[in-house]
Structures are given as C-alpha cells and as structure tokens.
Write a protein that holds these residues in place. Structure first.
Motif, PDB file in Angstrom:
ATOM      1  N   MET A   1       0.744  -1.242  -0.321  1.00 19.54           N
ATOM      2  CA  MET A   1      -0.090   0.620  -0.110  1.00 19.54           C
ATOM      3  C   MET A   1       1.253   1.197  -0.250  1.00 19.54           C
ATOM      4  O   MET A   1       2.028   1.637   0.818  1.00 19.54           O
ATOM      5  N   SER A   2       0.018   2.531  -1.048  1.00 13.25           N
ATOM      6  CA  SER A   2       0.978   3.535  -0.889  1.00 13.25           C
ATOM      7  C   SER A   2       1.205   4.564   0.168  1.00 13.25           C
ATOM      8  O   SER A   2      -0.374   4.601   1.160  1.00 13.25           O
ATOM      9  N   ASP A   3       1.832   5.182   0.622  1.00 12.83           N
ATOM     10  CA  ASP A   3       1.227   6.657   1.837  1.00 12.83           C
ATOM     11  C   ASP A   3       1.489   7.643   1.123  1.00 12.83           C
ATOM     12  O   ASP A   3       2.639   7.400  -0.019  1.00 12.83           O
ATOM     13  N   PRO A   4       0.810   9.052   1.261  1.00 16.81           N
ATOM     14  CA  PRO A   4       0.927  10.257   1.052  1.00 16.81           C
ATOM     15  C   PRO A   4       2.362  10.351   0.760  1.00 16.81           C
ATOM     16  O   PRO A   4       3.034  11.058  -0.190  1.00 16.81           O
ATOM     17  N   GLU A   5       3.334  10.379   1.255  1.00 19.13           N
ATOM     18  CA  GLU A   5       5.193  10.349   1.586  1.00 19.13           C
ATOM     19  C   GLU A   5       5.738   9.012   0.284  1.00 19.13           C
ATOM     20  O   GLU A   5       6.911   9.707   0.091  1.00 19.13           O
TER      21      GLU A   5
ATOM     22  N   ARG B   1       6.454   5.901   0.472  1.00 20.99           N
ATOM     23  CA  ARG B   1       6.647   4.553   0.649  1.00 20.99           C
ATOM     24  C   ARG B   1       5.499   3.648  -0.198  1.00 20.99           C
ATOM     25  O   ARG B   1       4.503   3.865  -0.375  1.00 20.99           O
ATOM     26  N   ALA B   2       6.210   2.587  -0.537  1.00 17.51           N
ATOM     27  CA  ALA B   2       5.513   1.454  -1.264  1.00 17.51           C
ATOM     28  C   ALA B   2       5.903   0.257  -0.916  1.00 17.51           C
ATOM     29  O   ALA B   2       6.615   0.312  -0.822  1.00 17.51           O
ATOM     30  N   ALA B   3       4.645  -0.394  -0.908  1.00 12.82           N
ATOM     31  CA  ALA B   3       4.653  -2.428  -0.330  1.00 12.82           C
ATOM     32  C   ALA B   3       4.925  -2.697  -1.176  1.00 12.82           C
ATOM     33  O   ALA B   3       3.679  -2.970  -1.804  1.00 12.82           O
ATOM     34  N   ILE B   4       5.638  -3.692  -1.358  1.00 21.38           N
ATOM     35  CA  ILE B   4       5.602  -4.434  -2.708  1.00 21.38           C
ATOM     36  C   ILE B   4       5.572  -6.171  -2.625  1.00 21.38           C
ATOM     37  O   ILE B   4       7.073  -6.453  -1.633  1.00 21.38           O
TER      38      ILE B   4
ATOM     39  N   VAL C   1       6.746 -12.566  -0.353  1.00 23.19           N
ATOM     40  CA  VAL C   1       7.685 -11.952   0.235  1.00 23.19           C
ATOM     41  C   VAL C   1       7.536 -10.415  -0.156  1.00 23.19           C
ATOM     42  O   VAL C   1       7.252  -9.957  -1.222  1.00 23.19           O
ATOM     43  N   LEU C   2       7.794  -9.534   0.876  1.00 24.31           N
ATOM     44  CA  LEU C   2       7.162  -7.667   0.826  1.00 24.31           C
ATOM     45  C   LEU C   2       8.322  -7.618   1.516  1.00 24.31           C
ATOM     46  O   LEU C   2       9.363  -7.805   2.042  1.00 24.31           O
ATOM     47  N   GLN C   3       8.529  -6.392   0.331  1.00 25.49           N
ATOM     48  CA  GLN C   3       9.985  -5.528   0.206  1.00 25.49           C
ATOM     49  C   GLN C   3       8.842  -4.235   0.769  1.00 25.49           C
ATOM     50  O   GLN C   3       8.362  -3.941  -0.286  1.00 25.49           O
ATOM     51  N   VAL C   4       9.428  -2.982   1.866  1.00 29.22           N
ATOM     52  CA  VAL C   4       8.541  -2.049   1.769  1.00 29.22           C
ATOM     53  C   VAL C   4      10.010  -0.214   1.196  1.00 29.22           C
ATOM     54  O   VAL C   4      10.971  -1.039   1.967  1.00 29.22           O
ATOM     55  N   TYR C   5       9.543   0.522  -0.029  1.00 31.39           N
ATOM     56  CA  TYR C   5      10.523   0.993  -0.667  1.00 31.39           C
ATOM     57  C   TYR C   5      10.211   2.127  -0.109  1.00 31.39           C
ATOM     58  O   TYR C   5       8.751   2.853   0.010  1.00 31.39           O
TER      59      TYR C   5
ATOM     60  N   ASP D   1      14.283  -2.430 -11.336  1.00 30.16           N
ATOM     61  CA  ASP D   1      15.826  -2.587  -9.709  1.00 30.16           C
ATOM     62  C   ASP D   1      14.066  -3.844  -9.222  1.00 30.16           C
ATOM     63  O   ASP D   1      14.733  -4.460  -8.276  1.00 30.16           O
ATOM     64  N   LEU D   2      13.064  -3.486  -9.142  1.00 31.25           N
ATOM     65  CA  LEU D   2      11.806  -4.844  -8.162  1.00 31.25           C
ATOM     66  C   LEU D   2      12.293  -6.367  -9.380  1.00 31.25           C
ATOM     67  O   LEU D   2      12.496  -7.104  -8.301  1.00 31.25           O
TER      68      LEU D   2
END
Length: 114
Positions: A1-5, A7-10, A68-72, A80-81
């Motif tokens: 889930m993306s946030d306004p700042e 960040r993205a969870a992929i 398998v999840l990564q937060v960016y 890159d992903l």
C-alpha cells in the motif's frame, strides 16, 4: 500500500507452501520472518486447487499462502523490482531446499503493490 509520502509495499514473490497434514511442521523453525530487506509472510489457507498436476488430491496437505514483501521509500522502477525479486528468490532457495521431505512450494514473481 502506498502512502502520501511515497513509500510503497511491493510483493516480490507470491505463492504457496504445503506439507502433509499429519506432519507437525513449524515453518518458523525453517524460515525467517525477514530476509535481507524483505519480509516473509505466510498464512494457512484451504488448498487453492483440488489436485496436484500428478492427480494426487490436495486435501491431505496443509497449505500456506506465502508472500515475500519489501517496503520502499518510493516505488522502484521495474528492472530494480525484478532484481530484488531475483535476489529474494536466490536467498530463499536454499532455505526451501533445506525443508523436510514432503514440503512443496510454488512461487512466482508478483511485483504488485499492496
């Protein structure tokens, strides 16, 4: 889930793990919850299909949905992903191979945002 700042969870990898239902297997004994910068998540689920490709019923197996999840800090570009998914797969491979006999898995690259 993306946030306004930004960040993205992929999801990097998504799939299933399974083992015979009679096997008392604690996945945490074999798999870490973190792998480098990625998180490993699993939840018990009903078998997602009735039979394996060889015709064996799945009803006698315990299934887990596996992610398998990564937060960016910001969503990376596709190459890159893909590189991160490949690295996670390569790091996870030996851990899965070291699981007890009878444990199976099916994982694939996903790269969708949560």
């Amino acid at each position: 889930m993306s946030d306004p700042e930004g960040r993205a969870a992929i999801r990097l990898l998504q799939g299933y793990l399974w083992h015979p239902a009679q096997a008392d297997l604690d996945l945490e004994s074999y798999l870490p919850r973190e792998l480098d910068e990625a998180y490993l998540l699993w939840d018990a689920v009903n078998p997602p299909f009735a039979f394996f490709e060889n015709g064996e019923p799945t009803a006698k197996q315990t299934f887990y949905q596996f992610t398998v999840l990564q937060v960016y800090e910001a969503r990376p570009e596709a190459p890159d992903l893909n590189a991160d998914a490949t690295a996670a797969s390569e790091a996870l491979g030996p851990l899965l191979e070291a699981m007890p006999a009878g444990v199976g898995w099916q994982l694939w690259e996903d790269l969708r945002e949560l």
